[in-house]
Design an enzyme around this catalytic site. Structure first.
Site, PDB file in Angstrom:
ATOM      1  N   ASN A   1     -41.943 -42.094  43.687  1.00  7.03           N
ATOM      2  CA  ASN A   1     -42.664 -42.517  44.886  1.00  7.03           C
ATOM      3  C   ASN A   1     -44.167 -42.546  44.636  1.00  7.03           C
ATOM      4  O   ASN A   1     -44.690 -41.782  43.823  1.00  7.03           O
ATOM      5  CB  ASN A   1     -42.353 -41.576  46.054  1.00  7.03           C
ATOM      6  CG  ASN A   1     -40.881 -41.597  46.399  1.00  7.03           C
ATOM      7  OD1 ASN A   1     -40.164 -42.498  45.971  1.00  7.03           O
ATOM      8  ND2 ASN A   1     -40.429 -40.620  47.159  1.00  7.03           N
TER       9      ASN A   1
ATOM     10  N   ASP B   1     -46.289 -42.604  47.431  1.00  3.93           N
ATOM     11  CA  ASP B   1     -46.853 -42.384  48.771  1.00  3.93           C
ATOM     12  C   ASP B   1     -47.639 -41.087  48.913  1.00  3.93           C
ATOM     13  O   ASP B   1     -48.285 -40.860  49.948  1.00  3.93           O
ATOM     14  CB  ASP B   1     -45.741 -42.445  49.841  1.00  3.93           C
ATOM     15  CG  ASP B   1     -44.561 -41.508  49.541  1.00  3.93           C
ATOM     16  OD1 ASP B   1     -44.784 -40.412  48.995  1.00  3.93           O
ATOM     17  OD2 ASP B   1     -43.418 -41.891  49.868  1.00  3.93           O
TER      18      ASP B   1
ATOM     19  N   HIS C   1     -44.544 -43.654  38.779  1.00  2.00           N
ATOM     20  CA  HIS C   1     -44.909 -45.032  39.120  1.00  2.00           C
ATOM     21  C   HIS C   1     -46.316 -45.132  39.698  1.00  2.00           C
ATOM     22  O   HIS C   1     -46.636 -46.074  40.413  1.00  2.00           O
ATOM     23  CB  HIS C   1     -43.864 -45.620  40.091  1.00  2.00           C
ATOM     24  CG  HIS C   1     -42.521 -45.831  39.436  1.00  2.00           C
ATOM     25  ND1 HIS C   1     -41.368 -46.019  40.147  1.00  2.00           N
ATOM     26  CD2 HIS C   1     -42.176 -45.890  38.129  1.00  2.00           C
ATOM     27  CE1 HIS C   1     -40.350 -46.175  39.295  1.00  2.00           C
ATOM     28  NE2 HIS C   1     -40.818 -46.097  38.078  1.00  2.00           N
TER      29      HIS C   1
ATOM     30  N   CYS D   1     -63.133 -55.949  37.568  1.00  4.78           N
ATOM     31  CA  CYS D   1     -64.281 -55.111  37.173  1.00  4.78           C
ATOM     32  C   CYS D   1     -63.947 -53.622  37.045  1.00  4.78           C
ATOM     33  O   CYS D   1     -64.781 -52.845  36.588  1.00  4.78           O
ATOM     34  CB  CYS D   1     -65.442 -55.303  38.149  1.00  4.78           C
ATOM     35  SG  CYS D   1     -65.252 -54.425  39.713  1.00  4.78           S
TER      36      CYS D   1
ATOM     37  N   CYS E   1     -62.732 -57.437  46.180  1.00  8.60           N
ATOM     38  CA  CYS E   1     -63.388 -56.247  45.628  1.00  8.60           C
ATOM     39  C   CYS E   1     -64.769 -56.113  46.254  1.00  8.60           C
ATOM     40  O   CYS E   1     -65.537 -57.079  46.274  1.00  8.60           O
ATOM     41  CB  CYS E   1     -63.490 -56.381  44.115  1.00  8.60           C
ATOM     42  SG  CYS E   1     -64.432 -55.067  43.335  1.00  8.60           S
TER      43      CYS E   1
ATOM     44  N   GLY F   1     -32.540 -38.786  46.702  1.00  7.77           N
ATOM     45  CA  GLY F   1     -33.032 -39.993  47.361  1.00  7.77           C
ATOM     46  C   GLY F   1     -33.431 -41.111  46.425  1.00  7.77           C
ATOM     47  O   GLY F   1     -34.426 -41.796  46.655  1.00  7.77           O
TER      48      GLY F   1
ATOM     49  N   SER G   1     -31.679 -44.473  44.022  1.00 10.80           N
ATOM     50  CA  SER G   1     -30.483 -45.230  43.664  1.00 10.80           C
ATOM     51  C   SER G   1     -30.189 -45.127  42.167  1.00 10.80           C
ATOM     52  O   SER G   1     -29.117 -45.511  41.717  1.00 10.80           O
ATOM     53  CB  SER G   1     -30.650 -46.701  44.058  1.00 10.80           C
ATOM     54  OG  SER G   1     -31.783 -47.243  43.419  1.00 10.80           O
TER      55      SER G   1
ATOM     56  N   ASN H   1     -27.992 -37.772  47.853  1.00 10.94           N
ATOM     57  CA  ASN H   1     -28.386 -39.150  48.171  1.00 10.94           C
ATOM     58  C   ASN H   1     -27.516 -39.662  49.311  1.00 10.94           C
ATOM     59  O   ASN H   1     -26.362 -39.270  49.446  1.00 10.94           O
ATOM     60  CB  ASN H   1     -28.211 -40.046  46.931  1.00 10.94           C
ATOM     61  CG  ASN H   1     -29.030 -41.307  47.015  1.00 10.94           C
ATOM     62  OD1 ASN H   1     -30.262 -41.232  47.139  1.00 10.94           O
ATOM     63  ND2 ASN H   1     -28.399 -42.453  46.977  1.00 10.94           N
ATOM     64  N   ALA H   2     -28.089 -40.564  50.109  1.00 12.97           N
ATOM     65  CA  ALA H   2     -27.330 -41.091  51.251  1.00 12.97           C
ATOM     66  C   ALA H   2     -26.106 -41.875  50.803  1.00 12.97           C
ATOM     67  O   ALA H   2     -25.089 -41.885  51.495  1.00 12.97           O
ATOM     68  CB  ALA H   2     -28.241 -41.965  52.114  1.00 12.97           C
TER      69      ALA H   2
HETATM   70  P1  OAD Z   1     -34.207 -47.102  46.144  1.00 12.14           P
HETATM   71  O1  OAD Z   1     -34.632 -47.785  47.394  1.00 12.14           O
HETATM   72  O2  OAD Z   1     -33.652 -47.927  45.037  1.00 12.14           O
HETATM   73  O3  OAD Z   1     -33.096 -46.029  46.485  1.00 12.14           O
HETATM   74  C1  OAD Z   1     -33.250 -45.144  47.566  1.00 12.14           C
HETATM   75  C2  OAD Z   1     -31.940 -44.392  47.735  1.00 12.14           C
HETATM   76  O4  OAD Z   1     -32.152 -43.426  48.751  1.00 12.14           O
HETATM   77  C3  OAD Z   1     -30.778 -45.280  48.178  1.00 12.14           C
HETATM   78  O5  OAD Z   1     -29.650 -45.053  47.317  1.00 12.14           O
HETATM   79  C4  OAD Z   1     -30.469 -44.796  49.604  1.00 12.14           C
HETATM   80  O6  OAD Z   1     -29.076 -44.750  49.869  1.00 12.14           O
HETATM   81  C5  OAD Z   1     -31.022 -43.383  49.576  1.00 12.14           C
HETATM   82  N1  OAD Z   1     -31.482 -42.873  50.878  1.00 12.14           N
HETATM   83  C6  OAD Z   1     -31.935 -43.553  51.957  1.00 12.14           C
HETATM   84  N2  OAD Z   1     -32.307 -42.714  52.932  1.00 12.14           N
HETATM   85  C7  OAD Z   1     -32.082 -41.449  52.459  1.00 12.14           C
HETATM   86  C8  OAD Z   1     -32.266 -40.138  52.986  1.00 12.14           C
HETATM   87  N3  OAD Z   1     -32.779 -39.938  54.207  1.00 12.14           N
HETATM   88  N4  OAD Z   1     -31.906 -39.095  52.224  1.00 12.14           N
HETATM   89  C9  OAD Z   1     -31.393 -39.269  50.977  1.00 12.14           C
HETATM   90  N5  OAD Z   1     -31.187 -40.484  50.433  1.00 12.14           N
HETATM   91  C10 OAD Z   1     -31.545 -41.556  51.144  1.00 12.14           C
HETATM   92  O7  OAD Z   1     -35.447 -46.215  45.685  1.00 12.14           O
HETATM   93  P2  OAD Z   1     -35.798 -45.677  44.246  1.00 12.14           P
HETATM   94  O8  OAD Z   1     -34.581 -45.240  43.531  1.00 12.14           O
HETATM   95  O9  OAD Z   1     -36.895 -44.717  44.431  1.00 12.14           O
HETATM   96  O10 OAD Z   1     -40.438 -49.151  41.666  1.00 12.14           O
HETATM   97  O11 OAD Z   1     -36.351 -46.988  43.561  1.00 12.14           O
HETATM   98  C11 OAD Z   1     -36.841 -46.916  42.274  1.00 12.14           C
HETATM   99  C12 OAD Z   1     -37.977 -47.866  42.095  1.00 12.14           C
HETATM  100  O12 OAD Z   1     -37.593 -49.199  42.466  1.00 12.14           O
HETATM  101  C13 OAD Z   1     -39.190 -47.601  42.974  1.00 12.14           C
HETATM  102  O13 OAD Z   1     -40.006 -46.586  42.477  1.00 12.14           O
HETATM  103  C14 OAD Z   1     -39.870 -48.926  42.968  1.00 12.14           C
HETATM  104  C15 OAD Z   1     -38.684 -49.807  43.185  1.00 12.14           C
HETATM  105  O14 OAD Z   1     -38.827 -51.105  42.765  1.00 12.14           O
HETATM  106  C16 OAD Z   1     -41.731 -49.385  41.539  1.00 12.14           C
HETATM  107  O15 OAD Z   1     -42.483 -49.470  42.482  1.00 12.14           O
HETATM  108  C17 OAD Z   1     -42.156 -49.553  40.120  1.00 12.14           C
END
Ligand code: OAD
Length: 247
Positions: free
Chosen positions: A100, A102, A117, A128, A149, A190, A192, A216-217
């Site tokens: 994340n 954020d 990331h 610049c 900018c 949390g 995928s 994970n959900a």
């Molecule tokens: P994803 O959006 O791929 O996966 C989020 C997972 O969290 C999903 O499997 C949901 O089922 C699960 N989920 C949703 N709500 C939840 C909750 N309240 N509690 C637990 N699980 C929950 O996100 P990431 O795996 O973080 O890359 O994605 C990886 C990367 O893909 C990100 O960092 C980003 C994106 O493209 C960059 O920005 C480089």
């Protein structure tokens, strides 16, 4: 019960490490990328956040970022972030490795956070090199698209996050692997687990002998490697684990 099993594993770990993803911040109001309601079900990630697409058309990126970035700016840590910070404060969690951008783990009080990331809290001019807070750029998107900018006037302002086609920050990658290889318990929350090399971090831990917990959900490709799998919301599950472990 699986939550009890997770608490037992984390409570008795020598070095537990967490890998988190967008799901941890979902309960703070930031949409995930994949899964139900995910950002990438509406947009094509290669068009929106690949470096080539960005260089060709920064406006396309900032139009999407106007919405998602605004939500991220306003978001506060939720019970899941707070539980991870509490585990660290009680000496039960060594570090959080996160995909994340954020900043909510840090806002919740986590001290050792490895951002694979990058961070979405800062914006850098690719022309610049000047940097400014994301909040300043976010605030002017309504009147300036794409944003310019403040130093050189170029329209190549990019958040300091890793886009598709860009390398991950080497120091963060090294630290993440070092943590994974030393961990005896790896807690994946949390995510995928489909974006590499981030998804390789828990695999490195398992290869080095760590026991894996997946919270994970939805099901993930690594569920079959895990000793404990909990399909639930991190904001519900993690505080229950903290309560079971106690002070
Ligand atoms: P994803 O959006 O791929 O996966 C989020 C997972 O969290 C999903 O499997 C949901 O089922 C699960 N989920 C949703 N709500 C939840 C909750 N309240 N509690 C637990 N699980 C929950 O996100 P990431 O795996 O973080 O890359 O994605 C990886 C990367 O893909 C990100 O960092 C980003 C994106 O493209 C960059 O920005 C480089």
């Amino acid at each position: 019960m699986t939550v009890d099993a997770a608490a037992t594993l984390i409570g008795s770990a020598r070095s537990a490490v967490a890998l988190t993803g967008a799901g941890v911040s979902a309960e703070s109001g930031i949409p995930t990328f994949r899964g139900e309601g995910g950002l990438w079900t509406k947009y094509d990630p290669v068009k929106v956040s690949s470096i080539d697409a960005f260089l060709a058309d920064p406006t396309a990126y900032w139009e999407v970022a106007r919405e998602r970035g605004g939500l991220a700016q306003a978001a506060r840590p939720n019970a899941g972030h707070e539980a991870l910070a509490a585990l660290e404060a009680r000496g039960r969690l060594h570090a959080v490795v996160t995909q994340n951008t954020d900043g909510l783990h840090q806002a919740a009080g986590s001290k050792r956070v490895v951002e694979l990331h990058g961070s979405g809290r800062t914006v850098e001019c690719l022309a610049c090199g000047a940097r400014e807070p994301r909040s300043d750029v976010q605030a002017r998107l309504e009147v300036e698209m794409p944003p310019r900018c403040r130093t050189c006037g170029a329209t190549l302002l990019k958040p300091t996050v890793v886009f598709f086609g860009q390398a991950m920050p080497p120091a963060a990658v090294r630290e993440a692997y070092a943590l994974a290889e030393q961990a005896d318990v790896m807690v994946v929350v949390g995510t995928s687990l489909v974006v590499y090399p981030a998804a390789d971090v828990p695999l490195a831990a398992v290869r080095a002998g760590a026991r894996l917990i997946v919270i994970n959900a939805e099901p993930t490709p690594f569920d079959r490697l895990a000793e404990v799998v909990i399909h639930g919301r991190s904001g519900d599950v993690l505080p229950r684990i903290v309560d079971l472990i106690g002070g």
